[in-house]
Design a protein around this motif. Structure first.
Motif, PDB file in Angstrom:
ATOM      1  N   PHE A 174      10.864 -12.031  42.488  1.00 53.83           N
ATOM      2  CA  PHE A 174      11.792 -12.267  41.392  1.00 53.83           C
ATOM      3  C   PHE A 174      12.160 -13.738  41.339  1.00 53.83           C
ATOM      4  O   PHE A 174      13.318 -14.110  41.274  1.00 53.83           O
ATOM      5  CB  PHE A 174      13.061 -11.432  41.580  1.00 53.83           C
ATOM      6  N   MET A 175      11.105 -14.540  41.385  1.00 48.65           N
ATOM      7  CA  MET A 175      11.311 -15.967  41.556  1.00 48.65           C
ATOM      8  C   MET A 175      10.357 -16.758  40.701  1.00 48.65           C
ATOM      9  O   MET A 175       9.229 -16.348  40.485  1.00 48.65           O
ATOM     10  CB  MET A 175      11.028 -16.328  43.011  1.00 48.65           C
ATOM     11  N   VAL A 216      12.367 -10.414  47.101  1.00 50.47           N
ATOM     12  CA  VAL A 216      13.586  -9.692  46.755  1.00 50.47           C
ATOM     13  C   VAL A 216      13.419  -8.216  47.050  1.00 50.47           C
ATOM     14  O   VAL A 216      12.427  -7.609  46.666  1.00 50.47           O
ATOM     15  CB  VAL A 216      13.939  -9.876  45.274  1.00 50.47           C
ATOM     16  N   LYS A 276      17.639 -11.168  48.839  1.00 49.79           N
ATOM     17  CA  LYS A 276      16.463 -11.735  49.507  1.00 49.79           C
ATOM     18  C   LYS A 276      16.886 -12.698  50.594  1.00 49.79           C
ATOM     19  O   LYS A 276      17.984 -13.258  50.561  1.00 49.79           O
ATOM     20  CB  LYS A 276      15.567 -12.448  48.501  1.00 49.79           C
ATOM     21  N   ASP A 283      12.144 -23.907  43.614  1.00 52.64           N
ATOM     22  CA  ASP A 283      12.633 -22.630  43.116  1.00 52.64           C
ATOM     23  C   ASP A 283      13.477 -22.794  41.859  1.00 52.64           C
ATOM     24  O   ASP A 283      14.229 -23.740  41.739  1.00 52.64           O
ATOM     25  CB  ASP A 283      13.519 -21.964  44.175  1.00 52.64           C
ATOM     26  N   ILE A 292      16.102 -20.285  39.746  1.00 52.62           N
ATOM     27  CA  ILE A 292      16.735 -18.972  39.763  1.00 52.62           C
ATOM     28  C   ILE A 292      17.055 -18.537  38.343  1.00 52.62           C
ATOM     29  O   ILE A 292      17.808 -19.197  37.638  1.00 52.62           O
ATOM     30  CB  ILE A 292      18.043 -18.996  40.585  1.00 52.62           C
TER      31      ILE A 292
END
Lengths: 227, 227
Positions: A148-149, B177, B224, A156, A158
């Motif tokens: 989920f990234m 996650v 996560k 990264d 978010i």
DNA sequence: CTTCCATGTTAACAGTATGTTTACACAAAA
DNA sequence: TTTTGTGTAAACATACTGTTAACATGGAAG
């Protein structure tokens, strides 16, 4: 079918080998990165988080075996594939290599075709775990629905749930234009009724958080992910 | 400790090979079954549903390649590991073998030790999931499932059982996650019903005790472990 | 140049998911 | 038994998401 270009890091101190292997594997559609010694291999591995690492054993700074041992202690590399590629063809080296946690051991002189076959075989086997296989890579943008990234140039990003779903939809077919209706039904569901501006606002948030503008507006039609 | 003995089917028309390989692999704790030709290999594979099949290529009735091709068309054998073990050491045979869907290709004359290493390497990779009771290291955080202990920068952190299991699950795949459902079924079990806040409370306790915030909330999705 | 319309932008709102704290039942240790 | 600690629940606080509305912008057609 495609979806994701696998990333391979190759570490060898002989430029010739690097070049031959890089050339052949990139021709197969893999993304290739290189390192010239053991320390560089570890460093780049941490940056890139590659799917496969091909290690020469006799390298300056740190041997391939040492690199493998170090990486395997890190949780991040628990599931990374590792192949030793080396001139040491004696039995005990091979056993040592495999017991260190490598997934394959190929002797030099290498045949590019054999190496490709073995690389493909490794990926074929690991691909069968469907959990990890939906990752999208477009250019330097990585979208991983499992983690989920979103990663851009290794950094990264978010995103919130709806934002992520929206981006993932667009990125699943780069270049293709999605009508506003399509987006609504795919991300929001058919029965949900939301205002006109809702999509725009989410698009804006995604654009903002990503920093890079990879979503193009097609006026009067919808949005698309740039190729 | 170990879950269950892996079953290996070996097909070769030379009794000597069968015996040597059987002996060495059973010494490693595997359950060994044998077949003398291609047809028997297929038959026994269907009966036994082995975890790994080692195929000689030059066999009566059907070659190893043919056996592999036939098995791979069956859904049942899609994930079965296959190794070719053969005297044909030329490059094209090897490539052909790997492209047929085999996972490894080992040349005769075989070294029992090398074969064992390669078999172990294959299983190590596929064993993945359950209680891979290995010490995890992520950065300066050390998680030891045997001692049931966590160390951060050399300092011990004492976690309760559930707290530890939760942390270990997240840390086993840093960056990934875990959905609330996943966490529930992995840490609490599928049939247990606990309140909504239970996970949060445990997450809080872990965060608190660890001092370092290495667990990220992904709202609407799960949690996560930061890479 | 002006008008119109599709989209961009911003702030604010409500609802919801999660954070936090306290309390309590229960089990293990003493 | 007492004591201590663990796991869960309940109640409340908070932060964030998703959405809307109101307004800005910009380009194309006239």
């Amino acid at each position: 079918m495609e979806g994701k270009a696998k990333r391979i890091l190759i570490a060898d101190d002989e430029p010739d080998i690097l070049e031959i292997v890089s050339y052949n594997l990139s021709k197969e559609g893999y993304e290739i990165y290189t390192a010239k010694d053991g320390n560089e291999a570890i460093e780049r591995a941490k940056q890139l988080n590659p799917d496969l690492i091909i290690l020469d054993i006799m390298m300056p700074k740190k041997t391939g075996i040492e690199v493998c041992e170090i990486l395997r202690t890190q949780a991040m590399f628990q599931h990374t594939l590792i192949i030793f590629l080396t001139a040491l063809s004696d039995e005990s080296s091979q056993i040592k290599g495999l017991e260190t946690g490598a997934d394959d051991y190929v002797n030099k002189p290498i045949s590019p075709k054999v190496l490709i076959s073995r690389v493909n075989a490794l990926f074929r086997r690991t691909n069968t775990k469907p959990s990890e296989s939906k990752t999208l890579s477009i250019g330097n943008i990585n979208i991983d629905p499992v983690k989920f990234m979103v990663m851009i140039d290794g950094k990264d990003v978010i995103l919130a749930k709806k934002e992520f779903e929206l981006l993932y939809l667009l990125a699943s077919r780069p270049g293709r234009v999605f009508l506003r209706n399509e987006i609504l039904s795919q991300v929001w569901g058919n029965d949900v009724i939301v205002g006109d501006r809702t999509i725009d606002v989410h698009i804006r948030k995604v654009r903002q958080k990503m920093g890079v503008d990879c979503i193009t507006t097609v006026k009067g039609v919808g949005y698309k992910f740039d190729v």
